[in-house]
Design a protein around this motif. Structure first.
Motif, short mmCIF file in Angstrom:
data_model
loop_
_atom_site.label_atom_id
_atom_site.label_comp_id
_atom_site.label_asym_id
_atom_site.label_seq_id
_atom_site.Cartn_x
_atom_site.Cartn_y
_atom_site.Cartn_z
N GLY A 167 23.43 -27.02 32.61
CA GLY A 167 23.31 -25.56 32.58
C GLY A 167 23.56 -24.96 33.94
N ASP A 168 22.78 -23.93 34.28
CA ASP A 168 22.97 -23.22 35.54
C ASP A 168 22.12 -23.76 36.67
N VAL A 169 21.27 -24.74 36.38
CA VAL A 169 20.44 -25.37 37.40
C VAL A 169 20.63 -26.88 37.30
N GLY A 170 20.84 -27.52 38.44
CA GLY A 170 20.93 -28.98 38.45
C GLY A 170 22.35 -29.49 38.33
N ALA A 171 22.45 -30.81 38.12
CA ALA A 171 23.74 -31.47 38.01
C ALA A 171 24.41 -31.10 36.70
N THR A 172 25.73 -31.31 36.65
CA THR A 172 26.49 -30.99 35.44
C THR A 172 27.13 -32.24 34.85
N ASN A 173 26.57 -33.42 35.14
CA ASN A 173 27.07 -34.65 34.53
C ASN A 173 26.76 -34.64 33.04
N TYR A 174 27.74 -35.00 32.22
CA TYR A 174 27.55 -34.90 30.78
C TYR A 174 26.62 -35.98 30.24
N ILE A 175 26.75 -37.19 30.74
CA ILE A 175 25.89 -38.29 30.28
C ILE A 175 25.20 -38.88 31.49
N SER A 176 23.96 -38.45 31.72
CA SER A 176 23.21 -38.89 32.89
C SER A 176 21.72 -38.79 32.61
N VAL A 216 14.85 -31.94 33.00
CA VAL A 216 14.76 -31.68 34.43
C VAL A 216 16.11 -31.22 34.96
N GLY A 217 16.09 -30.20 35.79
CA GLY A 217 17.28 -29.76 36.50
C GLY A 217 16.97 -29.62 37.97
N GLU A 218 17.77 -30.26 38.82
CA GLU A 218 17.54 -30.22 40.27
C GLU A 218 18.86 -29.97 40.98
N ASP A 219 18.94 -28.84 41.65
CA ASP A 219 20.17 -28.49 42.35
C ASP A 219 20.57 -29.53 43.39
N LYS A 220 19.62 -30.23 43.97
CA LYS A 220 19.94 -31.20 45.00
C LYS A 220 20.77 -32.37 44.47
N ASN A 221 20.77 -32.54 43.14
CA ASN A 221 21.56 -33.62 42.54
C ASN A 221 22.93 -33.16 42.08
N SER A 222 23.27 -31.89 42.36
CA SER A 222 24.55 -31.34 41.94
C SER A 222 25.65 -31.69 42.93
N ILE A 262 23.43 -26.90 45.84
CA ILE A 262 22.64 -27.70 46.79
C ILE A 262 21.96 -26.79 47.81
N ALA A 263 22.69 -25.78 48.30
CA ALA A 263 22.11 -24.85 49.27
C ALA A 263 21.03 -23.99 48.62
N ARG A 264 21.21 -23.62 47.36
CA ARG A 264 20.21 -22.80 46.65
C ARG A 264 18.92 -23.58 46.43
N ASP A 265 19.04 -24.85 46.01
CA ASP A 265 17.92 -25.78 45.88
C ASP A 265 16.88 -25.35 44.85
N TYR A 266 17.34 -24.85 43.69
CA TYR A 266 16.43 -24.57 42.59
C TYR A 266 16.13 -25.87 41.84
#
Length: 221
Positions: free
Chosen positions: A27-36, A66-72, A78-82
């Motif tokens: 989604g709009d927060v976290g990584a966008t890997n399809y299968i992870s 879970v969504g973590e911007d640091k894993n994107s 990553i700079a936003r860090d939501y």
């Protein structure tokens, strides 16, 4: 004079079992890997095999999302860090199609790929990010409807147990699961991300079901 009737029941057998695996959010927060898969997902499954090629299927799955911007891979995220950590309860119903006949009333080991689709409804708590980026609860919950797109393979490991492995993406008609669009209209100014793209989540894991029910009957009277 004689009258002959034929009653045919094609593999009318039931399956009940469990799903165990992992979940990941897109989604709009976290990584966008399809299968992870990064958090657990557990549930129960019931099937009614109407023929060797299709089954009606219902499932209930509870998952941690879970969504973590640091894993994107996106430097802006990553700079936003939501980040968020939310629970989700999904109820799904639909039809499962096998690529080849999967007749549980015949002897021997059988194997087939399959597809499942239908409709889902996911219950989740609502939250949002305030102007400082702090996550805040809205003290409300919502149902997010969606479409499951599942690809799997399965085999019977004994006369009564079927083992499957599947990956299922859920496209939802909601953009609220990750808090990027607050549920309350008066918080609309706190929306962010691509508001034209709805949320996805993916379940990857194994199913183990126990089969029972009536064997096919071919009777002449």
């Amino acid at each position: 004079m004689s009258i002959s009737f034929a009653q045919i029941s094609h593999s009318q057998i039931y399956e009940i079992g469990v799903f165990a695996g992992g979940s990941n959010f897109i989604g709009d927060v976290g990584a966008t890997n399809y299968i992870s898969p990064n958090r657990p997902a557990l549930g129960a499954i019931f099937k009614w095999n109407r023929s060797p090629r299709h089954s009606w299927r219902v499932s209930i799955i509870y998952a941690d999302l879970v969504g973590e911007d640091k894993n994107s891979d996106d430097p802006r995220r990553i700079a936003r860090d939501y980040s968020f950590d939310s629970n989700l309860l999904e109820i799904s119903a639909g039809m499962e199609f096998t690529f080849w006949d999967f007749d549980l009333h015949t002897t021997g080991i059988k194997f087939t790929p399959y597809l499942f689709s239908g409709i889902t409804s996911a219950y989740h708590d609502n939250f949002y990010f305030d102007q400082t980026g702090t996550i805040r609860s809205e003290d409300t919950s919502s149902w997010a409807f969606g479409i499951p797109m599942v690809l799997g393979v399965k085999t019977n490991i004994t006369n009564h147990f079927v083992l499957g492995m599947e990956i299922g993406a859920r496209y939802t008609f909601s953009d609220e699961i990750d808090g990027s669009v607050p549920d309350a209209d008066f918080r609309e100014n706190l929306s962010f991300g691509n508001t034209n793209s709805n949320d996805w989540y993916v379940f990857s894991g194994f199913t183990l079901t126990y089969t029972f029910g009536q064997r096919p009957c071919y009777c002449n009277f």
